[in-house]
Design an enzyme around this catalytic site. Structure first.
Site, PDB file in Angstrom:
ATOM      1  N   ASP A  78       0.822  -1.217   0.000  1.00 34.05           N
ATOM      2  CA  ASP A  78       0.000   0.000   0.000  1.00 34.05           C
ATOM      3  C   ASP A  78       0.853   1.263   0.000  1.00 34.05           C
ATOM      4  O   ASP A  78       2.042   1.248   0.275  1.00 34.05           O
ATOM      5  CB  ASP A  78      -0.951   0.014   1.201  1.00 34.05           C
ATOM      6  CG  ASP A  78      -0.208   0.077   2.534  1.00 34.05           C
ATOM      7  OD1 ASP A  78       0.812  -0.618   2.667  1.00 34.05           O
ATOM      8  OD2 ASP A  78      -0.633   0.836   3.424  1.00 34.05           O
ATOM      9  N   GLU A 139       0.003  -1.091   5.593  1.00 39.03           N
ATOM     10  CA  GLU A 139       1.155  -0.725   6.431  1.00 39.03           C
ATOM     11  C   GLU A 139       1.049   0.721   6.869  1.00 39.03           C
ATOM     12  O   GLU A 139       1.301   1.064   8.009  1.00 39.03           O
ATOM     13  CB  GLU A 139       2.455  -0.965   5.655  1.00 39.03           C
ATOM     14  CG  GLU A 139       3.720  -0.961   6.522  1.00 39.03           C
ATOM     15  CD  GLU A 139       4.355   0.403   6.719  1.00 39.03           C
ATOM     16  OE1 GLU A 139       5.278   0.508   7.541  1.00 39.03           O
ATOM     17  OE2 GLU A 139       3.930   1.394   6.078  1.00 39.03           O
TER      18      GLU A 139
HETATM   19 ZN   LIG Z   1       6.810   2.386   3.729  1.00 35.13          ZN
END
Ligand SMILES: [Zn+2]
Length: 377
Positions: A78, A139
């Site tokens: 992401d 993340e």
């Molecule tokens: Zn990163």
């Protein structure tokens, strides 16, 4: 050895696939096929169902061509936003976006470097141990994918996360963090007609924050109150306030004591501002929540993984800086799972902004380093 055109093409292709947190589906699909073409077995876990994401974490296993403990490479799928319609531009050896979106070098530079390193291992028939690759979702949204990941899926006990700025740079320590939320409930009253019937939640919050030690507590520890909401109007003694904050430390004991301190300050402020209302002793009601955000990452300087880093750098005759970071990442979570993981600089710069960039030369450099690491792992 490294094919600069190939890594440039690979990076540009991935940068153009929009993949903000929890909408990584297209990116996961692309990477799955790409890693399969490299000879890896690829599967997806069920993290999507537990965070309402578009897809789960991707786990790829590249069989080893020699014996040895498998090695982990960690990246994330992401990006932050704005990420719609990223058009990567390569000019004078530097990739940027067109200026109205992020570039997504965080973390696609890292992914491109991993792919190129695997290409080279295959092309040059370089013997290597099995490589396990985990590409997480969410993340940037609190390490969601890594936290939902089941470490029993991995055999690797050490590895590297490709996910920080800089080159020739390795992070071996990062703090643990706690997130806190305080709900303060006072008593509402008309501020002009009957203020003595009220108990201001804003006053309690203000007094609590004033008591707190915040900012840099010591070399290893920081604390912050980052958000306060509450109150209704100028003429109403406010009933409700919510405060959010965090503490971080490289030392779990210091993190615990700083967290306790912040909780105590809120309780003490509530005690201090108790008052008599209509013949009754009234104290603001406090509800405190502590969320252990991520665990500490602390790989000792003499750990085998750092030995490997130094060996690979020495072979390439380049310096490598090993240092601490101030923030958490997937590597914290993997270390928490017992997988000794350090973070490697991917060359990305000005991340989380529309000025984000990465030099092609730096991606080549990191990929070269990865090849040497995998050759020796
Ligand atoms: Zn990163």
């Amino acid at each position: 050895m490294i094919n600069a055109d190939r890594i440039a093409d690979e990076f540009a292709r991935m940068a153009a696939i929009s993949s903000p947190s929890f909408r990584e589906g297209a990116m996961a699909q692309y990477l799955e096929q790409r890693l399969r073409r490299l000879g890896a077995q690829v599967e997806m876990d069920d993290a999507a169902e537990r965070c309402e994401g578009e897809c789960g974490n991707l786990i790829a296993r590249l069989p080893g061509t020699r014996d040895g403990e498998p090695f982990l490479l960690s990246v994330h799928l992401d990006t932050v936003e704005p990420a719609a319609g990223v058009t990567p531009v390569l000019k004078d050896g530097v990739f940027t976006s067109e200026g109205d979106t992020i570039l997504g070098a965080d973390d696609k530079a890292g992914i491109a470097e991993v792919i190129e390193a695997l290409e080279v291992l295959r092309e040059q028939n370089i013997p290597h141990v099995a490589v396990e690759i985990v590409a997480t979702i969410g993340e940037e949204h609190g390490l969601v994918g890594a936290k939902l990941f089941d470490p029993a899926r991995l055999r690797a006990r050490r590895g590297m996360a490709l996910d920080t700025t800089g080159v020739d740079l390795v992070i071996h320590r990062a703090p643990a963090a706690n997130r806190m939320r305080f709900e303060i409930e006072g008593v509402e009253a008309h501020a002009g007609i009957a203020p003595e019937k009220g108990l201001s939640a804003i006053e309690v919050a203000a007094r609590a924050v004033a008591r707190m030690q915040l900012g840099r507590i010591d070399e290893e520890t920081t604390a912050n109150i980052g958000r306060i909401t509450g109150g209704q109007a100028c003429n109403i003694v406010p009933k409700a306030v919510a405060m959010e904050g965090e503490a971080r430390s490289h030392d779990p004991a210091k993190l615990a004591s700083q967290t306790r301190h912040m909780l105590e300050c809120v309780e003490e402020a509530a005690n201090e501002l108790q008052r008599e209302i209509g013949g009754e002793r009234v104290r603001a009601r406090i509800r405190s929540e502590v969320d252990e955000d991520y665990p500490v990452m602390s790989v000792p300087l003499d750990a085998p993984i750092l030995e490997l880093v130094r060996e690979a750098a020495a072979v390439l005759d380049r310096p490598v800086l090993v240092r601490s970071a101030g923030g958490g990442s997937d590597a914290n979570v993997f270390n928490g799972y017992g997988i000794e993981t350090v973070i490697v600089g991917t060359g990305m710069t000005d991340v989380h902004s529309v000025d984000e960039s990465v030099r092609l030369d730096d991606m080549v450099r990191v990929s070269e380093f990865l090849v040497e690491v995998l050759r020796r792992a």
